[in-house]
Design an enzyme around this catalytic site. Structure first.
Site, short mmCIF file in Angstrom:
data_model
loop_
_atom_site.label_atom_id
_atom_site.label_comp_id
_atom_site.label_asym_id
_atom_site.label_seq_id
_atom_site.Cartn_x
_atom_site.Cartn_y
_atom_site.Cartn_z
N GLY A 61 -1.98 -5.76 8.33
CA GLY A 61 -3.17 -5.78 7.47
C GLY A 61 -2.93 -6.55 6.18
O GLY A 61 -3.75 -7.38 5.78
N ASP B 48 0.87 -1.18 0.00
CA ASP B 48 0.00 0.00 0.00
C ASP B 48 0.91 1.23 0.00
O ASP B 48 2.13 1.11 -0.19
CB ASP B 48 -0.99 -0.04 1.17
CG ASP B 48 -0.32 0.17 2.53
OD1 ASP B 48 0.92 0.24 2.59
OD2 ASP B 48 -1.06 0.28 3.53
N HIS B 49 0.31 2.40 0.23
CA HIS B 49 1.09 3.65 0.20
C HIS B 49 2.20 3.64 1.26
O HIS B 49 3.29 4.14 1.01
CB HIS B 49 0.16 4.85 0.43
CG HIS B 49 -0.70 4.72 1.65
ND1 HIS B 49 -1.76 3.85 1.70
CD2 HIS B 49 -0.63 5.31 2.87
CE1 HIS B 49 -2.33 3.94 2.89
NE2 HIS B 49 -1.66 4.81 3.63
N CYS C 118 2.99 -3.36 4.04
CA CYS C 118 2.17 -2.20 4.43
C CYS C 118 2.87 -1.53 5.60
O CYS C 118 4.05 -1.78 5.83
CB CYS C 118 0.73 -2.60 4.72
SG CYS C 118 0.47 -3.60 6.19
N GLY C 119 2.19 -0.67 6.34
CA GLY C 119 2.84 0.05 7.41
C GLY C 119 3.36 -0.88 8.50
O GLY C 119 4.54 -0.84 8.86
N THR C 120 2.49 -1.70 9.03
CA THR C 120 2.89 -2.65 10.07
C THR C 120 3.17 -4.04 9.51
O THR C 120 3.76 -4.87 10.21
CB THR C 120 1.76 -2.81 11.10
OG1 THR C 120 0.59 -3.28 10.41
CG2 THR C 120 1.46 -1.50 11.81
N GLY C 121 2.67 -4.32 8.33
CA GLY C 121 2.73 -5.67 7.77
C GLY C 121 1.55 -6.52 8.20
O GLY C 121 1.32 -7.61 7.67
N HIS D 16 10.17 -24.10 8.47
CA HIS D 16 9.14 -24.84 9.21
C HIS D 16 7.72 -24.66 8.65
O HIS D 16 6.90 -25.57 8.73
CB HIS D 16 9.13 -24.41 10.69
CG HIS D 16 10.31 -24.96 11.46
ND1 HIS D 16 10.37 -24.96 12.83
CD2 HIS D 16 11.48 -25.50 11.03
CE1 HIS D 16 11.52 -25.51 13.24
NE2 HIS D 16 12.22 -25.82 12.16
N ASN D 17 7.42 -23.47 8.13
CA ASN D 17 6.05 -23.18 7.70
C ASN D 17 5.87 -23.19 6.19
O ASN D 17 4.76 -23.05 5.70
CB ASN D 17 5.59 -21.82 8.25
CG ASN D 17 5.90 -21.63 9.72
OD1 ASN D 17 6.67 -20.75 10.09
ND2 ASN D 17 5.36 -22.48 10.57
N ARG E 135 6.84 0.55 8.46
CA ARG E 135 6.91 1.54 9.54
C ARG E 135 7.46 0.94 10.83
O ARG E 135 7.52 1.60 11.86
CB ARG E 135 5.52 2.13 9.80
CG ARG E 135 5.00 2.99 8.67
CD ARG E 135 3.56 3.42 8.89
NE ARG E 135 3.11 4.36 7.86
CZ ARG E 135 1.84 4.67 7.65
NH1 ARG E 135 0.88 4.12 8.39
NH2 ARG E 135 1.52 5.53 6.70
N ARG F 15 8.75 -33.64 9.41
CA ARG F 15 7.59 -33.47 10.29
C ARG F 15 6.80 -32.20 9.98
O ARG F 15 5.59 -32.11 10.27
CB ARG F 15 8.02 -33.47 11.76
CG ARG F 15 8.87 -32.28 12.18
CD ARG F 15 9.43 -32.45 13.59
NE ARG F 15 10.16 -31.27 14.05
CZ ARG F 15 11.39 -30.94 13.69
NH1 ARG F 15 12.07 -31.69 12.84
NH2 ARG F 15 11.97 -29.85 14.17
N HIS F 16 7.47 -31.23 9.36
CA HIS F 16 6.80 -29.98 9.05
C HIS F 16 5.81 -30.14 7.90
O HIS F 16 4.86 -29.37 7.77
CB HIS F 16 7.83 -28.89 8.76
CG HIS F 16 8.79 -28.70 9.88
ND1 HIS F 16 8.42 -28.22 11.12
CD2 HIS F 16 10.12 -29.01 9.98
CE1 HIS F 16 9.47 -28.22 11.92
NE2 HIS F 16 10.52 -28.69 11.26
N ARG G 110 2.40 -30.81 9.35
CA ARG G 110 1.81 -29.62 9.97
C ARG G 110 1.30 -28.64 8.92
O ARG G 110 0.21 -28.06 9.07
CB ARG G 110 2.83 -28.97 10.90
CG ARG G 110 3.17 -29.89 12.07
CD ARG G 110 4.42 -29.51 12.80
NE ARG G 110 4.76 -30.54 13.79
CZ ARG G 110 5.92 -30.62 14.42
NH1 ARG G 110 6.87 -29.74 14.16
NH2 ARG G 110 6.14 -31.57 15.30
C1 RB5 Z 1 -2.10 2.58 6.48
O1 RB5 Z 1 -2.23 3.75 7.16
C2 RB5 Z 1 -1.91 1.42 7.44
O2 RB5 Z 1 -3.08 1.20 8.17
C3 RB5 Z 1 -1.49 0.16 6.70
O3 RB5 Z 1 -0.34 0.42 5.98
C4 RB5 Z 1 -1.18 -1.04 7.54
O4 RB5 Z 1 -0.28 -0.72 8.57
C5 RB5 Z 1 -2.33 -1.82 8.02
O5 RB5 Z 1 -2.20 -2.88 8.64
#
Ligand code: RB5
Length: 145
Positions: A68, A8-9, A63-66, A96-97, A107, A130-131, A134
């Site tokens: 979403g 995303d942005h 994304c920002g946190t990864g 493993h996965n 971010r 074994r993986h 799973r």
């Molecule tokens: C965008 O502002 C933010 O919500 C998105 O990048 C992400 O972090 C969502 O999980």
């Protein structure tokens, strides 16, 4: 390797850095293509479908946190997206996965760490053994739901 890449942005800048520094790979960039505000599920779905269909061997979603974009990618049947904050998680998610999509939070981690995580993830294979059992149980959940 053929890799679908999406952001995303908030992840756009890191997406461009990864493409530049991982030039030995062939990237299928499904967007976004600028820093205008957009919705991460739209891009997660496109990248996830390319991985699930076998058109590419792996995916990277940012994304920002990864959070979403990993949740969204994991809704695509056949996708195992792993959100990794360090190289150990990247290594384990492959060994493993058998993760087929790497999710990163632009971010949360710096560019150098993100690059090292991606390099580790791309060079690491599945341990099997074994993986296998799973991971097969994860796939069974998809068919049961
Ligand atoms: C965008 O502002 C933010 O919500 C998105 O990048 C992400 O972090 C969502 O999980």
């Amino acid at each position: 390797m053929k890799i679908a890449i999406a952001s995303d942005h908030a992840g756009f800048r890191l997406k461009e850095i990864l493409k530049k520094h991982l030039g030995e790979h062939q990237f299928f960039d499904v967007g976004t293509h600028n820093e205008d505000s957009c919705d991460y599920p739209d891009y997660a779905e496109q990248a996830g479908k390319l991985v699930a269909s076998g058109e590419v061997e792996a995916g990277i979603v940012i994304c920002g946190t990864g959070i979403g974009i990993s949740i969204a990618a994991n809704k695509v049947k056949g996708v195992r997206a792993a959100l990794c904050f360090n190289e150990f998680m990247a290594d384990m998610s492959r060994r493993h996965n058998n993760a087929n999509v790497l999710a990163l939070g632009a971010r949360v981690i710096g560019d150098d760490l993100a690059l090292r995580i991606a390099e580790t993830w791309l060079k690491t294979g599945f341990d099997g053994g074994r993986h296998e059992r799973r991971v097969a149980k994860i796939t069974k959940i998809e068919s049961n739901c």
